[in-house]
Write an enzyme that holds these catalytic residues in place. Structure first.
Site, short mmCIF file in Angstrom:
data_model
loop_
_atom_site.label_atom_id
_atom_site.label_comp_id
_atom_site.label_asym_id
_atom_site.label_seq_id
_atom_site.Cartn_x
_atom_site.Cartn_y
_atom_site.Cartn_z
N GLU A 1 0.98 -1.18 -0.07
CA GLU A 1 -0.20 0.11 0.13
C GLU A 1 0.77 1.16 0.01
O GLU A 1 0.42 2.24 -0.64
CB GLU A 1 -1.09 0.18 1.22
N HIS B 1 -12.73 -7.56 -6.00
CA HIS B 1 -12.31 -6.77 -7.16
C HIS B 1 -13.50 -6.83 -8.12
O HIS B 1 -13.65 -6.15 -8.88
CB HIS B 1 -11.03 -7.29 -7.99
O1 X8Z Z 1 -6.01 -5.98 -4.00
C1 X8Z Z 1 -4.86 -6.21 -3.51
C2 X8Z Z 1 -3.93 -4.96 -2.78
C3 X8Z Z 1 -4.91 -3.71 -2.99
S1 X8Z Z 1 -4.50 -2.80 -4.31
C4 X8Z Z 1 -4.43 -5.20 -1.25
N1 X8Z Z 1 -4.15 -7.12 -4.11
C5 X8Z Z 1 -4.64 -8.09 -4.83
C6 X8Z Z 1 -5.74 -8.96 -3.98
O2 X8Z Z 1 -5.73 -8.95 -2.79
O3 X8Z Z 1 -6.33 -9.88 -4.55
C7 X8Z Z 1 -2.72 -7.34 -3.84
C8 X8Z Z 1 -2.45 -8.75 -4.36
C9 X8Z Z 1 -3.48 -9.05 -5.17
ZN ZN Z 2 -2.57 -2.44 -4.70
#
Ligand code: X8Z
Ligand code: ZN
Length: 616
Positions: free
Chosen positions: A387, A515
């Site tokens: 982060e 996401h």
């Molecule tokens: O979503 C994230 C970060 C925030 S941009 C914590 N990541 C992905 C996930 O958690 O799915 C980092 C690794 C992949």
């Molecule tokens: Zn990130």
């Protein structure tokens, strides 16, 4: 946390005199190709140069307002904050819609220099959520977006009136070795999203309408338009990278499946099939580092997990300070006071929040914050480092025009903090008092490589599949009747991971991953997994490091820091290939550094897998 650009409404054609003959918009790549003959000097006071300045500033204001309201919502989910976030997003979509319409009345040839075309392209295409022209549809899209993410943030799995949130369920997946208990935690979380399928379906339809209204076939095209090269070529490059790395993934998969078979029995983990998703220590089976104790190559070698010392020694805020210290050891600036005052470091007890970690730039003038529900362990220390990578990018490109205040591409933004996690070697951890002294030898090297690979190699196909699924949802080849079947086809064929129980179309398993309801494109994380090794190698060279790449730490290297700051300060002001070349000497993404890094592990895995039937 900027997901889409947006602005404040004024009809600027009246002000700047746009070309009124509206044509189908051209792709950013085609438009930029026309600019090769243009001057580098943007001196002319042409309508387009005035427009891009005006539009950029308008966007800055509207995005800042939306960021503020979304921060308030995600750190305190309730009907009032939801309504305010929805209203600000609706306004953003509406401003964006007007600006894009005005932008599309120009053509590339109206520019006096290449830079104007680049900025014009970003204004009209750089968004994860393009606005439909119909105001009622924009309003509904803003409403659904807020609902999907709010639902995700507050979701729980309940038995009677006893409910568990994602933190508590994840804890079970990390700690339990009872397959029934693991399956219950997994299905509890995933079943919580059954009722989100219809909303997501509507979201995809409206998102596609927005894409269509700004001149694209569907939302997948918009997402793939931001890579400074034709989408088909970019996708081909991604596939080639995966092809190079797949043998390493397959070796890891084979080894891990065998170890899980020893623990759970081969009836639970059949040795010729995908691995059941609930046994890999993570709700989405995306990273497998939590089952390190099960698969540790040399259990009798010294323990390399700093988590016990982190828990014993560091408060959440001190974990963040330790990460800031790392950036400062490279000669980078202190974080602003407001960061420490405004960030959310721990899960509040008095309200619902979205715990998924994120980094925010609220006003593009230094009001930066992170939102993390910190638990005292190594995984969280690496998340904080990740982060802060976003935060330092924000701070170092704040001087640029607003539309350039983003990563060279989105994988760069995700890869900065990750690059630094590669420097958190056992030696570094000893130096900061999080590991006892130990003698490094072949066994400790392999153990360390395994720990790292369970996070970084295991992730690769997951990094591809989320958008493989969404691109096909958006282009219509995956229909709502097949959402789940197609999801699991990808999970099995790409990751070699299977559902713990039959999952029919009454479920919506993609919706259980942040996401998807959050509408964050995911290919960026695959790109970041590759780039971080290229960055690491380049920074280690700059630091004058000699030795195997996996032993390098750039901690304290001002030379590496300078190279990193130079890259961050460019933002998206030039094609990412140029930025990559300045950083690494080559304009191409390459798997070579990653393969080099894991050479010892690959040899170990191949030796161990002799006599096993690998594949899924
Ligand atoms: O979503 C994230 C970060 C925030 S941009 C914590 N990541 C992905 C996930 O958690 O799915 C980092 C690794 C992949
Ligand atoms: Zn990130």
């Amino acid at each position: 946390m900027r997901k889409s650009l947006l602005p404040i409404i004024v009809c600027c054609c009246a002000l700047f005199g746009c070309n009124k003959s509206v044509k189908a918009p051209e792709t950013p790549v085609d438009a930029e190709q026309k600019t090769s003959a243009l001057s580098d000097e943007c001196t002319a006071k042409c309508p387009m140069c005035q427009y891009v300045d005006y539009a950029g500033e308008t966007l800055r204001n509207a995005v800042s307002e939306s960021e503020q309201k979304n921060w308030d919502y995600m750190t305190n989910i309730n009907p009032e904050t939801e309504a305010a976030a929805t209203a600000s997003d609706e306004k953003l979509l509406s401003v964006q819609s007007e600006l894009i319409e005005e932008a599309n009345q120009f053509k590339a040839e109206d520019a006096s220099c290449a830079d104007q075309v680049r900025r014009w392209n970003k204004i009209r295409t750089d968004t994860a959520l393009p606005p439909p022209k119909d105001p009622a549809k924009r309003s509904r899209l803003a409403e659904i977006s807020a609902k999907l993410i709010g639902y995700y943030g507050a979701a729980t799995a309940c038995e009677g009136d006893k409910c568990k949130n994602i933190g508590e369920l994840s804890d079970i997946l990390i700690k339990s070795r009872n397959p029934d208990e693991l399956k219950k935690a997994w299905t509890g979380w995933h079943n919580a999203f059954d009722n989100q399928r219809a909303l997501y379906q509507e979201f995809a339809k409206l998102g596609n309408e927005g894409a269509h209204d700004i001149g694209f076939k569907d939302l997948s095209e918009v997402w793939l338009a931001g890579y400074d090269m034709p989408a088909a070529e970019f996708q081909k490059d991604i596939q080639a990278l995966w092809k190079e790395l797949k043998p390493l993934y397959d070796s890891l998969h084979c080894y891990v499946r065998a170890k899980l078979g020893e623990v759970y029995g081969t009836d639970v983990v059949p040795q010729d099939k995908p691995i059941p998703a609930h046994l890999l220590g993570n709700m989405w089976a995306q990273e497998w580092n939590n089952i390190y104790p099960i698969v540790v190559p040399y259990p009798d070698a010294p323990n390399l997990d700093p988590s016990p010392k982190i828990a014993e020694k560091l408060k959440p805020v001190e974990m963040v300070q330790l990460c800031e210290d790392f950036y400062q050891s490279l000669g980078m600036r202190q974080l602003p006071k407001s960061f420490w005052v405004n960030s959310m470091f721990v899960k509040p007890v008095d309200r619902e929040v979205v715990c998924h970690a994120s980094a925010w730039d609220l006003n593009t003038k230094g009001d930066v914050r992170i939102k993390v529900c910190i638990e005292p362990n190594m995984e969280n220390l690496m998340t904080i480092q990740h982060e802060l990578g976003h935060i330092y990018y924000y701070l170092y490109y704040n001087h640029l025009p607003f539309v350039y205040q983003t990563g060279a591409n989105d994988g760069f933004h995700e890869g900065i903090g990750d690059t630094l996690t590669l420097s958190m070697t056992p030696k570094y951890l000893q130096e900061v008092g999080l590991l006892d002294d130990f003698e490094s030898n072949k066994e400790t090297t392999i153990n360390q490589q395994m720990q790292s690979a369970l996070e970084k190699i295991a992730f690769l196909p997951f990094g591809l599949l989320i958008d493989e699924w969404r691109w096909h949802v958006f282009d219509g080849t995956i229909t709502p009747e097949n959402y789940n079947a197609e999801w699991w086809k990808l999970r099995e064929s790409l990751q070699g991971v299977s559902a713990p129980e039959p999952r029919d179309e009454s479920h919506f398993d993609a919706g259980a991953k942040y996401h998807v309801p959050g509408n964050t494109p995911y290919l960026r994380y695959f790109i970041a997994r590759i780039l971080q090794f290229q960055f690491h190698k380049a920074l280690c060279d700059a630091a004058g490091f000699k030795g195997p790449l996996y032993e390098c730490s750039i901690f304290n290297s001002k030379e590496a820091g300078k190279k990193l700051m130079d890259m961050l300060s460019k933002g998206a002001s030039q094609p990412w290939q140029k930025t990559l070349e300045e950083m690494t000497g080559s304009p191409k993404m390459s798997a070579a550094a990653m393969l080099e890094y894991y050479e010892p592990l690959k040899a170990f895995l191949d030796e161990q897998n002799k006599g096993r039937t690998c594949g899924f």
